[in-house]
Write a protein that holds these residues in place. Structure first.
Motif, PDB file in Angstrom:
ATOM      1  N   PHE A  96       0.830  -1.204   0.000  1.00 22.33           N
ATOM      2  CA  PHE A  96       0.000   0.000   0.000  1.00 22.33           C
ATOM      3  C   PHE A  96       0.860   1.248   0.000  1.00 22.33           C
ATOM      4  O   PHE A  96       2.036   1.205   0.337  1.00 22.33           O
ATOM      5  N   ARG A  97       0.181   2.372  -0.348  1.00 20.47           N
ATOM      6  CA  ARG A  97       0.842   3.671  -0.233  1.00 20.47           C
ATOM      7  C   ARG A  97       0.599   4.172   1.175  1.00 20.47           C
ATOM      8  O   ARG A  97      -0.540   4.399   1.577  1.00 20.47           O
ATOM      9  N   ALA A  98       1.691   4.384   1.928  1.00 13.46           N
ATOM     10  CA  ALA A  98       1.557   4.767   3.335  1.00 13.46           C
ATOM     11  C   ALA A  98       0.753   6.061   3.491  1.00 13.46           C
ATOM     12  O   ALA A  98      -0.029   6.206   4.431  1.00 13.46           O
ATOM     13  N   ASN A 177       4.618   3.666 -12.474  1.00 10.43           N
ATOM     14  CA  ASN A 177       4.436   2.364 -11.839  1.00 10.43           C
ATOM     15  C   ASN A 177       3.780   2.563 -10.472  1.00 10.43           C
ATOM     16  O   ASN A 177       4.399   2.351  -9.426  1.00 10.43           O
ATOM     17  N   GLU A 178       2.529   2.995 -10.498  1.00  9.65           N
ATOM     18  CA  GLU A 178       1.790   3.318  -9.272  1.00  9.65           C
ATOM     19  C   GLU A 178       1.760   2.097  -8.343  1.00  9.65           C
ATOM     20  O   GLU A 178       1.589   0.961  -8.796  1.00  9.65           O
ATOM     21  N   ILE A 179       1.900   2.338  -7.044  1.00  8.23           N
ATOM     22  CA  ILE A 179       1.867   1.235  -6.072  1.00  8.23           C
ATOM     23  C   ILE A 179       0.485   0.590  -6.069  1.00  8.23           C
ATOM     24  O   ILE A 179       0.356  -0.630  -6.095  1.00  8.23           O
ATOM     25  N   PHE A 184     -11.145   2.153 -11.310  1.00 11.41           N
ATOM     26  CA  PHE A 184     -11.326   2.048 -12.760  1.00 11.41           C
ATOM     27  C   PHE A 184     -10.225   2.830 -13.464  1.00 11.41           C
ATOM     28  O   PHE A 184      -9.063   2.635 -13.139  1.00 11.41           O
ATOM     29  N   ILE A 185     -10.547   3.713 -14.391  1.00 13.37           N
ATOM     30  CA  ILE A 185      -9.504   4.407 -15.147  1.00 13.37           C
ATOM     31  C   ILE A 185      -8.998   5.665 -14.441  1.00 13.37           C
ATOM     32  O   ILE A 185      -8.307   6.481 -15.036  1.00 13.37           O
ATOM     33  N   PHE A 186      -9.325   5.806 -13.142  1.00 18.35           N
ATOM     34  CA  PHE A 186      -8.867   7.008 -12.425  1.00 18.35           C
ATOM     35  C   PHE A 186      -7.354   6.983 -12.220  1.00 18.35           C
ATOM     36  O   PHE A 186      -6.672   7.971 -12.451  1.00 18.35           O
ATOM     37  N   ARG A 187      -6.828   5.875 -11.715  1.00 17.78           N
ATOM     38  CA  ARG A 187      -5.381   5.782 -11.494  1.00 17.78           C
ATOM     39  C   ARG A 187      -4.833   4.573 -12.246  1.00 17.78           C
ATOM     40  O   ARG A 187      -5.111   3.437 -11.909  1.00 17.78           O
ATOM     41  N   ASP A 188      -4.080   4.844 -13.293  1.00 21.69           N
ATOM     42  CA  ASP A 188      -3.561   3.805 -14.180  1.00 21.69           C
ATOM     43  C   ASP A 188      -2.048   3.819 -14.151  1.00 21.69           C
ATOM     44  O   ASP A 188      -1.429   4.766 -13.672  1.00 21.69           O
ATOM     45  N   GLU A 190      -0.495   3.243 -17.201  1.00 23.45           N
ATOM     46  CA  GLU A 190      -0.305   3.894 -18.501  1.00 23.45           C
ATOM     47  C   GLU A 190      -1.520   4.780 -18.703  1.00 23.45           C
ATOM     48  O   GLU A 190      -2.652   4.308 -18.556  1.00 23.45           O
ATOM     49  N   PHE A 191      -1.297   6.043 -19.003  1.00 19.44           N
ATOM     50  CA  PHE A 191      -2.435   6.946 -19.162  1.00 19.44           C
ATOM     51  C   PHE A 191      -2.049   8.057 -20.124  1.00 19.44           C
ATOM     52  O   PHE A 191      -0.910   8.134 -20.574  1.00 19.44           O
ATOM     53  N   GLU A 192      -3.017   8.889 -20.433  1.00 20.76           N
ATOM     54  CA  GLU A 192      -2.727   9.987 -21.358  1.00 20.76           C
ATOM     55  C   GLU A 192      -2.861  11.319 -20.644  1.00 20.76           C
ATOM     56  O   GLU A 192      -3.785  11.513 -19.848  1.00 20.76           O
ATOM     57  N   HIS A 258       7.714  19.275  -5.555  1.00 24.87           N
ATOM     58  CA  HIS A 258       9.046  19.880  -5.437  1.00 24.87           C
ATOM     59  C   HIS A 258       9.320  20.966  -6.476  1.00 24.87           C
ATOM     60  O   HIS A 258      10.099  21.858  -6.246  1.00 24.87           O
ATOM     61  N   TYR A 259       8.666  20.885  -7.626  1.00 27.19           N
ATOM     62  CA  TYR A 259       8.969  21.834  -8.701  1.00 27.19           C
ATOM     63  C   TYR A 259       8.059  23.067  -8.668  1.00 27.19           C
ATOM     64  O   TYR A 259       8.162  23.914  -9.522  1.00 27.19           O
ATOM     65  N   SER A 260       7.150  23.123  -7.685  1.00 23.94           N
ATOM     66  CA  SER A 260       6.102  24.132  -7.793  1.00 23.94           C
ATOM     67  C   SER A 260       6.082  25.079  -6.602  1.00 23.94           C
ATOM     68  O   SER A 260       6.282  24.668  -5.463  1.00 23.94           O
ATOM     69  N   SER A 275     -11.408  14.330  -5.904  1.00 23.42           N
ATOM     70  CA  SER A 275     -10.078  13.954  -6.378  1.00 23.42           C
ATOM     71  C   SER A 275      -9.653  14.838  -7.542  1.00 23.42           C
ATOM     72  O   SER A 275     -10.485  15.346  -8.301  1.00 23.42           O
ATOM     73  N   GLU A 276      -8.328  14.930  -7.694  1.00 22.99           N
ATOM     74  CA  GLU A 276      -7.754  15.821  -8.717  1.00 22.99           C
ATOM     75  C   GLU A 276      -8.020  15.321 -10.134  1.00 22.99           C
ATOM     76  O   GLU A 276      -7.834  14.145 -10.419  1.00 22.99           O
ATOM     77  N   VAL A 277      -8.420  16.238 -11.008  1.00 20.17           N
ATOM     78  CA  VAL A 277      -8.479  15.919 -12.431  1.00 20.17           C
ATOM     79  C   VAL A 277      -7.461  16.741 -13.225  1.00 20.17           C
ATOM     80  O   VAL A 277      -7.055  16.362 -14.315  1.00 20.17           O
ATOM     81  N   GLU A 278      -7.067  17.885 -12.654  1.00 21.61           N
ATOM     82  CA  GLU A 278      -6.060  18.722 -13.323  1.00 21.61           C
ATOM     83  C   GLU A 278      -5.277  19.480 -12.269  1.00 21.61           C
ATOM     84  O   GLU A 278      -5.860  19.935 -11.283  1.00 21.61           O
ATOM     85  N   GLY A 279      -3.981  19.592 -12.490  1.00 18.12           N
ATOM     86  CA  GLY A 279      -3.167  20.413 -11.606  1.00 18.12           C
ATOM     87  C   GLY A 279      -2.665  21.619 -12.384  1.00 18.12           C
ATOM     88  O   GLY A 279      -2.178  21.473 -13.505  1.00 18.12           O
ATOM     89  N   PRO A 317      -0.906  24.107 -16.787  1.00 14.22           N
ATOM     90  CA  PRO A 317      -2.129  23.318 -16.595  1.00 14.22           C
ATOM     91  C   PRO A 317      -1.902  21.905 -17.140  1.00 14.22           C
ATOM     92  O   PRO A 317      -1.577  21.740 -18.307  1.00 14.22           O
ATOM     93  N   ALA A 318      -2.053  20.882 -16.274  1.00 21.62           N
ATOM     94  CA  ALA A 318      -1.777  19.495 -16.673  1.00 21.62           C
ATOM     95  C   ALA A 318      -2.951  18.621 -16.273  1.00 21.62           C
ATOM     96  O   ALA A 318      -3.285  18.516 -15.097  1.00 21.62           O
ATOM     97  N   MET A 319      -3.570  17.998 -17.260  1.00 25.45           N
ATOM     98  CA  MET A 319      -4.731  17.160 -16.938  1.00 25.45           C
ATOM     99  C   MET A 319      -4.571  15.756 -17.492  1.00 25.45           C
ATOM    100  O   MET A 319      -3.786  15.505 -18.396  1.00 25.45           O
TER     101      MET A 319
END
Ligand code: ATP
Length: 456
Positions: A96-98, A177-179, A184-188, A190-192, A258-260, A275-279, A317-319
């Motif tokens: 799991f993700r702690a 490589n998400e833990i 469903f297709i929320f956290r993949d 491989e995604f676009e 870290h970059y923001s 949940s986030e759809v775009e940052g 803007p990244a979605m």
């Protein structure tokens, strides 16, 4: 709002999304888009590209390679820090993700106090380039599309003779490589993504950050027709995380990446919570600065007018496309009662609907009806996504089309096609998905009527 199972089942049954390599038992975090899914996804991508590139004069596009020189990911910080804290349950060995766990009990087997100490797990997918599999050949599948833009900053700026402020947009695959994947297709894995880096003069970034927050919030609302109570902005600053919009108390404190220097996240109210759809990140000159340092190449911009030389600051803007597909489906799905029966209708906005029109012959054993229906379908195809379906009774065909969001159905019946029929009028029925209203239109006018409806 429907629950996730309803949408997953609809997606599989009606050809939107399938489990990847399903006949081999699938593979976690990978999905295949079916015939309707690819149309929906393409329509969303087209809407984004139009709003970001075509409709503006100040943004151009690129399409960079997925695999880049590995130094790119050293400079960006991904090799060193793109990781999530991983814990394992000593009892059931699930991982799991702690940072997503609510207690010291294992979410799967329920054992308390059996979780290992967290260790940092890097999410980059590795591969080897060329025939020798040694460390020198290690490369990564990109975890974001943004870096393909940063390293092309000067190529684009100079070849297109751009002046700051301007932006570079890109749509493409990313891999992490998400833990834990899921929802469903929320956290993949491989995604676009659809990302845009907007280069501005240092000192103007806060103003541009706010401007992009407003533009992107409006785009989401407009494109998916999202109700006010389902969308909000999370403001992530070093000092505190706050919400603008619904459920302001439902917020977890977090720090910008870290970059923001600060983030605005567009959040949607999914069945599993906000949940986030775009940052929308204010990335400062972090990326250009890091690439300049590691590559030894100056990435400074020279302003002809003021004669200043500087590294531009960046607002991004990244979605995620896959998450937006889920938003489109959840927000459009409706169940209603029509004459005592349940009607499922996907009220997708016109631009997003995978199929614009279905042509339905009322009797597939009447050659006159079939001939006219086929001719209408052939006339419509060059103008809009059209399907022809004669595989069920008309009531059933309407229900199928409603369920996948088809905007219009054209029905050819005896009255349309058989001159000896006493009610013969040479007209067909056009039925509207949303109102279920039906109008009769002469065969020769069907195309113009539908083209006009779609244009409005
Ligand atoms: P999260 O916190 O949900 O992991 P993130 O903050 O890491 O997301 P970003 O790096 O900001 O995400 O990526 C921008 C967008 O890309 C996200 O808003 C999301 O829509 C999409 N995205 C990121 N990771 C994934 C993923 N694993 N699967 C699907 N989409 C993703």
């Amino acid at each position: 709002m429907p629950d996730m199972e309803t949408i997953v089942s609809l997606c599989k049954r009606r050809g939107f999304v399938f489990q990847s390599s399903e006949i081999y038992g699938g593979i976690g975090g990978f999905w295949d888009y079916g015939p309707l899914g690819v149309e929906l996804k393409n329509n969303i991508k087209r809407a984004w590209w139009k709003a970001m590139v075509q409709d503006r004069g100040d943004i151009v596009g690129v399409d960079a390679a997925v695999i880049m020189n590995p130094q790119v990911w050293v400079a960006s910080g991904h090799v060193a820090t793109f990781s999530d804290p991983l814990v394992e349950c000593k009892n059931c060995h699930h991982r799991f993700r702690a940072d997503k766990l609510k207690s010291d009990a294992c979410p799967d087997c329920g054992m308390r106090g059996q979780l290992t100490e967290p260790r940092q797990f890097n999410l980059l997918f590795q591969t080897h380039v060329g025939p020798v599999e040694d460390d020198a050949a290690i490369a990564y599948l990109r975890p974001e599309t943004a870096q393909g833009i940063f390293v092309n900053f000067q190529n684009v700026q100079q070849s297109m003779r751009r002046k700051v402020p301007f932006g570079i947009a890109q749509i493409g695959r990313s891999f992490r490589n998400e833990i834990i994947t899921g929802n469903f297709i929320f956290r993949d894995r491989e995604f676009e993504q659809m990302e845009m880096e907007f280069f501005v003069k240092p000192g103007t970034e806060d103003e541009w950050h706010d401007r992009w927050r407003d533009i992107r919030y409006d785009w989401w609302k407009r494109t998916f027709n999202i109700r006010d109570e389902h969308i909000r902005i999370k403001v992530i600053r070093r000092e505190a995380t706050t919400i603008v919009g619904p459920d302001p108390d439902d917020v977890e404190q977090e720090k910008p990446p870290h970059y923001s220097k600060g983030n605005y996240d567009v959040e949607y109210k999914f069945p599993m919570g906000w949940s986030e759809v775009e940052g929308i990140a204010s990335r400062t000159d972090y990326d250009l600065g890091s690439h300049q340092k590691l590559s030894g190449k100056s990435l400074e911009y020279f302003d002809d007018e003021t004669k200043e030389k500087y590294l531009p600051y960046v607002v991004e803007p990244a979605m995620g496309v896959d998450r937006s597909v889920l938003v489109a489906l959840l927000e459009s799905y409706q169940e209603e009662q029509v004459r005592g029966e349940k009607r499922v209708v996907l009220r997708l906005p016109h631009a997003l609907a995978p199929i614009k029109v279905a042509v339905l012959p009322l009797a597939r054993n009447r050659p006159e009806i079939v001939a006219i229906a086929q001719e209408i379908a052939a006339t419509l195809r060059p103008h809009m996504m059209t399907v022809y379906d004669d595989t069920a009774s008309i009531g059933r065909l309407y229900r199928r089309q409603d369920e996948v969001g088809t905007l219009y159905c054209v029905t050819v019946d005896h009255q349309s096609a058989i001159p000896s029929d006493e009610k013969y009028d040479g007209k067909v029925t056009i039925r509207d998905r949303d109102t279920m209203e039906q109008i009769r239109v002469p065969v020769a006018e069907v195309k113009d009527v539908l083209v006009a409806k779609l244009a409005s």
